[in-house]
Design a protein around this motif. Structure first.
Motif, PDB file in Angstrom:
ATOM      1  N   UNK A 183       3.804  -1.157 -14.129  1.00 30.62           N
ATOM      2  CA  UNK A 183       2.686  -0.139 -14.472  1.00 30.62           C
ATOM      3  C   UNK A 183       2.445   0.867 -13.154  1.00 30.62           C
ATOM      4  N   UNK A 184       1.764   1.805 -13.276  1.00 32.76           N
ATOM      5  CA  UNK A 184       1.487   2.772 -12.211  1.00 32.76           C
ATOM      6  C   UNK A 184       1.127   2.310 -10.929  1.00 32.76           C
ATOM      7  N   UNK A 185       1.389   2.893  -9.872  1.00 35.56           N
ATOM      8  CA  UNK A 185       1.001   2.315  -8.445  1.00 35.56           C
ATOM      9  C   UNK A 185      -0.399   2.994  -8.056  1.00 35.56           C
ATOM     10  N   UNK A 186      -1.449   2.201  -7.942  1.00 37.87           N
ATOM     11  CA  UNK A 186      -2.739   2.654  -7.934  1.00 37.87           C
ATOM     12  C   UNK A 186      -2.805   3.393  -6.692  1.00 37.87           C
ATOM     13  N   UNK A 215       0.696  -1.204  -0.069  1.00 39.74           N
ATOM     14  CA  UNK A 215       0.035   0.129   0.127  1.00 39.74           C
ATOM     15  C   UNK A 215       0.798   1.175   0.020  1.00 39.74           C
ATOM     16  N   UNK A 216       1.992   1.348   0.492  1.00 38.86           N
ATOM     17  CA  UNK A 216       2.935   2.339   0.501  1.00 38.86           C
ATOM     18  C   UNK A 216       3.993   2.490  -0.624  1.00 38.86           C
ATOM     19  N   UNK A 217       4.101   1.344  -1.346  1.00 38.58           N
ATOM     20  CA  UNK A 217       4.966   1.338  -2.531  1.00 38.58           C
ATOM     21  C   UNK A 217       6.577   1.070  -2.264  1.00 38.58           C
ATOM     22  N   UNK A 276      -2.853   8.659  -3.457  1.00 40.16           N
ATOM     23  CA  UNK A 276      -2.355   9.651  -2.542  1.00 40.16           C
ATOM     24  C   UNK A 276      -2.212  10.935  -3.112  1.00 40.16           C
ATOM     25  N   UNK A 277      -1.667  10.985  -4.184  1.00 39.71           N
ATOM     26  CA  UNK A 277      -1.558  12.342  -4.820  1.00 39.71           C
ATOM     27  C   UNK A 277      -2.965  13.300  -5.027  1.00 39.71           C
ATOM     28  N   UNK A 312       2.929   7.661 -15.906  1.00 40.94           N
ATOM     29  CA  UNK A 312       2.083   6.518 -16.380  1.00 40.94           C
ATOM     30  C   UNK A 312       1.803   6.392 -17.857  1.00 40.94           C
ATOM     31  N   UNK A 313       1.728   7.565 -18.401  1.00 41.03           N
ATOM     32  CA  UNK A 313       1.508   7.753 -19.992  1.00 41.03           C
ATOM     33  C   UNK A 313       2.394   7.080 -20.696  1.00 41.03           C
ATOM     34  N   UNK A 314       3.804   6.548 -20.144  1.00 37.45           N
ATOM     35  CA  UNK A 314       4.682   5.892 -20.980  1.00 37.45           C
ATOM     36  C   UNK A 314       4.539   4.392 -21.125  1.00 37.45           C
ATOM     37  N   UNK A 315       3.587   3.946 -20.736  1.00 39.36           N
ATOM     38  CA  UNK A 315       3.106   2.706 -20.981  1.00 39.36           C
ATOM     39  C   UNK A 315       4.624   1.725 -20.511  1.00 39.36           C
ATOM     40  N   UNK A 316       5.271   2.165 -19.437  1.00 39.45           N
ATOM     41  CA  UNK A 316       6.235   1.496 -19.312  1.00 39.45           C
ATOM     42  C   UNK A 316       5.979   0.284 -18.015  1.00 39.45           C
ATOM     43  N   UNK A 317       6.918  -0.409 -17.905  1.00 33.99           N
ATOM     44  CA  UNK A 317       6.948  -1.499 -16.804  1.00 33.99           C
ATOM     45  C   UNK A 317       7.913  -1.072 -15.636  1.00 33.99           C
TER      46      UNK A 317
END
Length: 743
Positions: free
Chosen positions: A703-706, A346-348, A711-712, A696-701
């Motif tokens: 993936x973004x952390x939900x 949960x906190x990455x 939190x932001x 996140x828009x870079x479609x990298x691995x």
């Protein structure tokens, strides 16, 4: 109000009064009183005695085909005691018909009820009881058996069970619907076995009944010997050499006290348990939760936390709060390099792997009438992970346990600070300190060692201090699991065969993550080399190369990887203690010298011993950013700065003769400005939310952390206090929080 201890006086008095009695004193005190009962209904006495059993029964539980009857007979011969087979001696005599006939007559649901009622009539002591495969599905009868029995689960691999049943020409078992696969039912039944057992015995493929019986005896002996697994301080004095200042502690005490009263760290007196090759192999196809339960059961005595309760805690810790079902997956990066992703909590950060479990362990170990204030020093990730973990406890436990986390006001990333402050809850607070992490950590240790201060808090507020940093054994132990799990995943994915060596490369400042890998090797994993990766604060690298730990004229340098901006590596003491054959006086001397003179040198023999297993190097800021860029260009994978430090060092030191597992200790979202700088993204002066969405828009691995994105979006800005670099001011802050929480 006194800290919790398992009461030795009660235990010893009771043992003098009651023959063959097991006493568990402490939070869940119980007296298992002697019984001498017979099964009068069948005119047979089920009463026998043996020094191992006393008045207890060994109750063998497991699926059909597990070998309960055969193993039970062998145990009866070894112990010279009565053997009760529930099928033959209870059910068939009660019903005057075979079990299969009864099942055919009444159907599964009615069968389970009548089977349970028949077992409720069983009274025995000092005997071996072999259950049916379906007995554990009847709660009342299992509670009855547990009153005077040690339930031992014969855990046999599922494919072995199916093969045995096929050879026995058994095509249907209780509860199986026509056409339904037997595998599914057997899998479903495991939840009942997990609910009731006191001790688990792995029955490896090919193990003989004699071998299984011996394992059962060992498991029962461990269960009965509640004093067998103790913890000592790294600065202990052997009783043969002088008076021991800190008595041996139980796991419960080590978790609750956090730091030994002599300033040392708690370690298991007998070391960690070894896991056999066959047992490791049986975990290859297991889930992370299953691996955690099996490994932690070996390291935590059931008198401290019963196996069933431990299982509940593990399932709560590694549930829906992790974004990936594998919890700590391993990803192939390139060549023979693999990334161990430790940031799906949960906190990455990797701290979640232990700090989602530690609060449950801690709440279980403290007595119900005591209040505790957890003090934590954080270099970035620990603070939010501790606050998050302890906020997930039950309301009742939150009222008894508070958390204060101190972080360097100018020594963490902006996102980390926002995350720590935003993680404050009713029972948890954050405080910035105008100093570095080492000051925060030293200040907390000084509070623990200040008997006047701790005594005042106990007398005035009924509150005891403890810690959730990696100096706490309950925080360090769960980290062993993910190192083991990573190796097992490489086997299950076909990259290596079991027994093949691997190297591990870990970015570390406080040495806890590295030490957990050392412990995994001690338990039997074939880890060849430990690669220690440092940033510009490379005191650990220098120490591994020279044996000289030197803080003189060394200032902490802020870096892109703030979580390893540490100069005083707390857990190094545990490893030196291990290497120096538990030489407590030497540890006291070395770390007293570090405190007073800011350096120490270990002897050449210990340096050579250290370098047999460890290699180390460090990474500059420019190299860190370059590694993020080149890795993304080559594979589309984004490293956070800490993982990039490890990647640079792994590239430099691995000899490519075996795979290397690189610990990825945080999600790159937590360090978006540094990552964007590395990837030459110009829109760097955006809000944290915009930065994360842009990455996140870079479609990298990966993936973004939900959870980090959520939190932001938090609109509410929380207040927090900033303290001067003064221990007395920090003490005053702790007292104020205790007043708010408990008074």
């Amino acid at each position: 109000m006194l800290p919790f201890t398992r009461c030795r006086c009660l235990k010893h008095i009771a043992r003098e009064c009651l023959s063959g009695v097991q006493v568990r004193a402490g939070k869940h005190a119980r007296l298992c009183l002697p019984r001498a009962l017979g099964l009068a209904e069948f005119g047979k006495s089920w009463h026998s005695t043996h020094t191992l059993l006393g008045n207890k029964n060994i109750v063998l539980m497991g699926p059909p085909g597990a070998g309960k009857t055969t193993v039970g007979r062998i145990l009866g011969q070894k112990l010279g005691c009565c053997v009760i087979d529930v099928d033959d001696d209870i059910l068939e005599k009660t019903w005057n018909m075979s079990v299969s006939e009864k099942l055919r007559d009444v159907g599964s649901e009615q069968f389970l009820e009548e089977e349970g009622k028949a077992v409720l009539g069983l009274s025995a002591c000092g005997s071996v009881i072999s259950l049916t495969g379906s007995n554990p599905m009847h709660d009342a009868s299992m509670r009855h058996l547990k009153k005077n029995g040690i339930v031992v689960y014969l855990d046999v691999p599922l494919l072995d069970i199916i093969g045995r049943l096929k050879r026995m020409k058994v095509d249907r078992i209780v509860g199986q619907r026509p056409g339904a696969p037997m595998k599914d039912l057997l899998q479903m039944r495991r939840q009942y076995y997990k609910k009731w057992y006191d001790a688990r015995v792995f029955c490896e493929s090919g193990a003989s009944p004699e071998e299984v019986a011996n394992k059962v005896l060992s498991a029962v002996q461990r269960y009965q010997d509640v004093d067998s697994e103790t913890f000592i301080s790294t600065r202990h004095v052997d009783p043969r050499d002088g008076e021991r200042k800190v008595p041996a502690k139980f796991f419960s005490e080590a978790v609750v006290e956090g730091l030994a009263s002599d300033g040392g760290l708690f370690v298991p007196e007998k070391g960690l348990p070894a896991v056999s090759c066959g047992e490791w192999k049986s975990l290859v196809g297991a889930s992370y939760v299953e691996r955690a339960q099996i490994l932690l059961e070996r390291c935590i005595h059931p008198a401290d936390i019963p196996a069933a309760r431990l299982g509940e805690m593990i399932e709560a810790a590694y549930g829906e709060n992790f974004a990936c079902s594998k919890i700590a997956p391993v990803r192939h990066l390139s060549g023979n390099q693999f990334i161990l992703e430790l940031f799906h909590g949960p906190t990455g950060s990797f701290k979640d792997l232990s700090l989602q479990l530690l609060p449950h362990l801690f709440a279980h170990c403290i007595p119900p009438s005591c209040n505790y204030m957890i003090l934590v020093a954080t270099s970035g990730d620990t603070g939010s992970a501790v606050l998050n973990g302890f906020s997930r406890l039950s309301k009742n436990d939150q009222q008894r346990i508070g958390v204060v986390t101190f972080f360097p006001e100018n020594g963490v990333s902006d996102f980390q600070k926002a995350q720590i402050v935003g993680s404050q809850r009713e029972n948890g607070w954050a405080a910035g300190v105008q100093a570095d992490f080492d000051f925060c950590q030293t200040a907390i240790k000084s509070m623990f060692n200040d008997s006047d201060f701790t005594g005042f808090l106990t007398a005035e507020y009924g509150t005891t201090l403890s810690s959730a940093n990696s100096i706490n054994w309950g925080r360090l132990l769960p980290q062993v699991v993910y190192h083991a799990s990573a190796y097992l995943d490489l086997v299950s994915q076909g990259f290596i065969t079991f027994g093949s060596p691997v190297d591990v490369c870990i970015p570390t400042g406080n040495f806890g993550n590295m030490l957990a890998a050392v412990y995994a090797k001690m338990m039997g994993l074939p880890i060849r080399k430990f690669i220690c990766a440092s940033n510009q604060n490379h005191v650990l690298t220098d120490f591994i190369k020279t044996g000289h730990y030197d803080l003189r004229e060394r200032k902490l340098a802020p870096t892109f990887s703030p979580s390893i901006d540490i100069l005083k590596s707390s857990n190094l003491e545990r490893h030196l203690h291990l290497m120096a054959n538990k030489d407590g006086p030497l540890m006291a001397k070395l770390f007293r010298q570090l405190e007073n003179q800011h350096h120490f040198q270990i002897e050449r023999m210990l340096v050579e011993k250290l370098q047999q297993d460890f290699v180390a190097d460090w990474c500059s800021e420019a190299e860190c950013l370059a590694a993020i860029s080149s890795t993304y260009d080559a594979s589309g994978y984004i490293l956070d700065p800490h993982t990039a430090v490890a990647k640079v060092v792994a590239d430099r030191l691995q000899d490519k003769t075996c795979p290397v597992i690189i610990s990825s200790t945080a999600h790159y979202s937590k360090f978006a400005p540094a990552v964007m700088r590395a990837l030459k993204i110009r829109e760097i002066n955006q809000t944290s939310s915009s930065q994360l969405h842009l990455l996140g828009s870079y479609n990298a691995l990966p993936p973004p952390h939900g959870a980090l994105l959520a939190r932001t979006k938090q609109q509410e800005k929380m207040d927090y206090q900033v303290c001067a670099a003064d221990v007395d001011i920090l003490k005053s802050h702790v007292e104020k929080r205790i007043q708010n929480q408990f008074v």
